[in-house]
Design an enzyme around this catalytic site. Structure first.
Site, PDB file in Angstrom:
ATOM      1  N   HIS A 259       0.828  -1.203   0.000  1.00 41.51           N
ATOM      2  CA  HIS A 259       0.000   0.000   0.000  1.00 41.51           C
ATOM      3  C   HIS A 259       0.867   1.259   0.000  1.00 41.51           C
ATOM      4  CE1 HIS A 259      -4.018  -1.893   1.015  1.00 41.51           C
ATOM      5  NE2 HIS A 259      -3.164  -2.907   1.131  1.00 41.51           N
TER       6      HIS A 259
ATOM      7  N   ASP B 183      -6.575   5.398   2.635  1.00 36.28           N
ATOM      8  CA  ASP B 183      -6.614   4.009   2.183  1.00 36.28           C
ATOM      9  C   ASP B 183      -7.903   3.320   2.646  1.00 36.28           C
ATOM     10  OD1 ASP B 183      -5.714   1.597   1.073  1.00 36.28           O
ATOM     11  OD2 ASP B 183      -3.698   1.827   1.883  1.00 36.28           O
TER      12      ASP B 183
ATOM     13  N   SER C 200       6.889  -9.415  -0.921  1.00 40.53           N
ATOM     14  CA  SER C 200       7.570  -9.305   0.377  1.00 40.53           C
ATOM     15  C   SER C 200       6.810  -9.953   1.520  1.00 40.53           C
ATOM     16  CB  SER C 200       7.816  -7.829   0.705  1.00 40.53           C
ATOM     17  OG  SER C 200       6.581  -7.128   0.766  1.00 40.53           O
TER      18      SER C 200
ATOM     19  N   HIS D  10       3.139 -14.187  -7.829  1.00 40.65           N
ATOM     20  CA  HIS D  10       1.934 -14.444  -7.045  1.00 40.65           C
ATOM     21  C   HIS D  10       0.755 -13.619  -7.535  1.00 40.65           C
ATOM     22  CE1 HIS D  10       3.654 -10.808  -5.523  1.00 40.65           C
ATOM     23  NE2 HIS D  10       2.683 -10.596  -4.661  1.00 40.65           N
TER      24      HIS D  10
ATOM     25  N   SER E 281       2.879  -6.037  -8.479  1.00 34.11           N
ATOM     26  CA  SER E 281       3.751  -6.846  -9.325  1.00 34.11           C
ATOM     27  C   SER E 281       3.129  -7.090 -10.694  1.00 34.11           C
ATOM     28  CB  SER E 281       4.045  -8.190  -8.646  1.00 34.11           C
ATOM     29  OG  SER E 281       4.838  -8.013  -7.497  1.00 34.11           O
TER      30      SER E 281
ATOM     31  N   GLU F  81       3.487  -3.976 -12.784  1.00 34.74           N
ATOM     32  CA  GLU F  81       4.886  -3.756 -13.161  1.00 34.74           C
ATOM     33  C   GLU F  81       5.273  -4.638 -14.341  1.00 34.74           C
ATOM     34  OE1 GLU F  81       6.268  -2.512  -8.636  1.00 34.74           O
ATOM     35  OE2 GLU F  81       6.895  -4.441  -9.461  1.00 34.74           O
TER      36      GLU F  81
END
Length: 437
Positions: free
Chosen positions: A21, A122, A251, A332, A337, A340
């Site tokens: 986040h 958020d 991570s 995952h 990701s 990207e």
């Protein structure tokens, strides 16, 4: 042309206390600051530490980092190095959320001091919108994952997800209740989302509870240099174009011991060069010894002799994906990701693990930029399926269309991302200007 209002407007941004986040919020902050906004980026010191340690941050004087201190009454259970979800023991997750809730008075004091014109918050902290509204400051929700615009149904969730979404209550609110309150608290019924108009169209109409869903683009960071990159980049520079598969599960996601062994054998069976980020839950020190213990006997020695693979515990992910040698990404399918990989035209070998990741995997497979390792849906990874998927995406003729679609999406996004962001900026400006009338 930038307006005077655009140059003078100040914004406080407050993400949830997780890297997945904080990272997109900070990319959003950088793009807003480049448009002339003054940004106050607010989080706990441990969440801000990576930004402070990155010399590139200091190139941008429009972003000020603001420490949000969680109440000292929680420090015995939750010392400051645990004021982030990273490396946080699972049994303390609810404690962290309770402490974050209790930081509303400190956040209100920050707002009273800074007096911004807008708060961007958020999806886990409805109290941030409440604090802003109490001071007559507009507040807009920013959703960092596209799947969040669909409210999960019990039938779509496994037991672990169902317990998390519908039963895990902190301060009288489940995650679903928190999120819905954040949605309905957003000023002007506007919800910002880390996505593109093309993805929104592919994903379909959001739930009725959402108002004006405004994509801000993929918000993918540009490749940056980090200390320790040299070995990785030198290794990549020796490889042929689109010949390397990058393997990383983020991570805060971890393979079991059995899955690590199957992944290792699968990589060897594929005969494709690879970079693999190997992490262990709660592991901070003595990583090398743990890697030797976890991987199959002789695996590290074989790949070192052959020059086929590189095992690391941290990677400059964007820099690797942007490299011409990268030809596939075993992922995952966390939303950051996923975007990207799409931004840099790298096809995805999807191995979703939890929460929104299976839905993200479905989406990118449907978009033609990924294939999924099917066995993982049955809670296991097999070496044969891993090897087959990698070879298909990186090497074989049958993966040609996936490779082509990945490049096509990348080219289209790079052309359009500034246009989408400009639309979002204009809507934010209009919201604040109307509130002053």
């Amino acid at each position: 042309m930038e307006s005077k209002q655009e140059k003078s407007m100040s914004i406080v941004m407050v993400p949830y206390l997780a890297h997945g986040h904080v990272s997109p919020f900070y990319e959003f902050a950088k793009k807003l600051s480049n448009k002339g906004f003054h940004i106050y980026f607010c989080s706990t010191p441990i969440c801000l530490e990576p930004i402070r340690n990155n010399n590139n941050h200091f190139d941008n004087h429009q972003i000020k980092l603001i420490d949000l201190q969680l109440p000292s009454s929680f420090h015995q259970q939750l010392p400051p190095h645990y004021h982030s979800t990273k490396n946080l023991p699972h049994h303390l997750m609810n404690t962290l959320l309770a402490a974050f809730d209790a930081s509303k008075p400190a956040f209100s004091d920050i707002l009273k001091t800074l007096r911004p014109e807008l708060v961007i918050y958020d999806g886990f902290q409805p109290w941030a919108a409440e604090a802003a509204r109490e001071l007559n400051i507009e507040a807009v929700l920013f959703i960092t994952g596209v799947q969040s615009q669909k409210i999960p149904k019990v039938t779509e969730c496994n037991k672990e997800q169902m317990d998390c979404f519908f039963k895990n209550s902190v301060n009288g609110m489940t995650p679903i209740q928190r999120f819905l309150k954040c949605v309905t608290s957003s000023s002007g019924h506007m919800v910002l989302i880390k996505s593109s108009t093309e993805i929104q169209a592919k994903f379909g109409k959001p739930e009725d509870v959402f108002g004006d869903v405004v994509p801000v683009g993929p918000l993918v960071q540009r490749p940056l240099d980090h200390d320790g990159d040299e070995k990785i980049m030198d290794w990549l520079n020796k490889k042929e174009a689109s010949s390397v598969v990058f393997v990383s599960f983020g991570s805060e996601n971890f393979l079991s011991q059995e899955e690590i062994e199957e992944m290792a054998h699968g990589l060897e069976l594929s005969n494709v060069d690879f970079i693999w980020v190997v992490r262990f839950e709660g592991e901070i020190n003595n990583v090398k010894k743990t890697i030797h213990e976890a991987l199959p006997q002789g695996f590290l020695e074989r790949i070192q002799i052959q020059g086929k693979g590189l095992i690391i515990d941290w990677a400059p992910q964007v820099k690797i994906l942007a490299h011409t040698s990268s030809g596939g990404f075993v992922s995952h399918c966390g939303w950051n990701s996923t975007l990207e990989a799409m931004m840099y035209g790298v096809p995805i070998i999807a191995i979703p693990l939890q929460f929104d990741q299976p839905l993200n995997a479905n989406l990118v497979v449907d978009m033609g930029v990924a294939i999924e390792v099917p066995a993982r849906r049955e809670k296991k990874i097999t070496r044969q399926e891993v090897a087959k998927a990698i070879k298909t995406v990186v090497v074989e003729e049958q993966g040609k269309e996936v490779r082509r679609r990945a490049k096509e999406w990348s080219e289209n996004w790079k052309k359009k991302e500034d246009e989408e962001f400009h639309v979002a900026v204009e809507k934010l400006l209009q919201l604040v200007q109307q509130s002053k009338k």
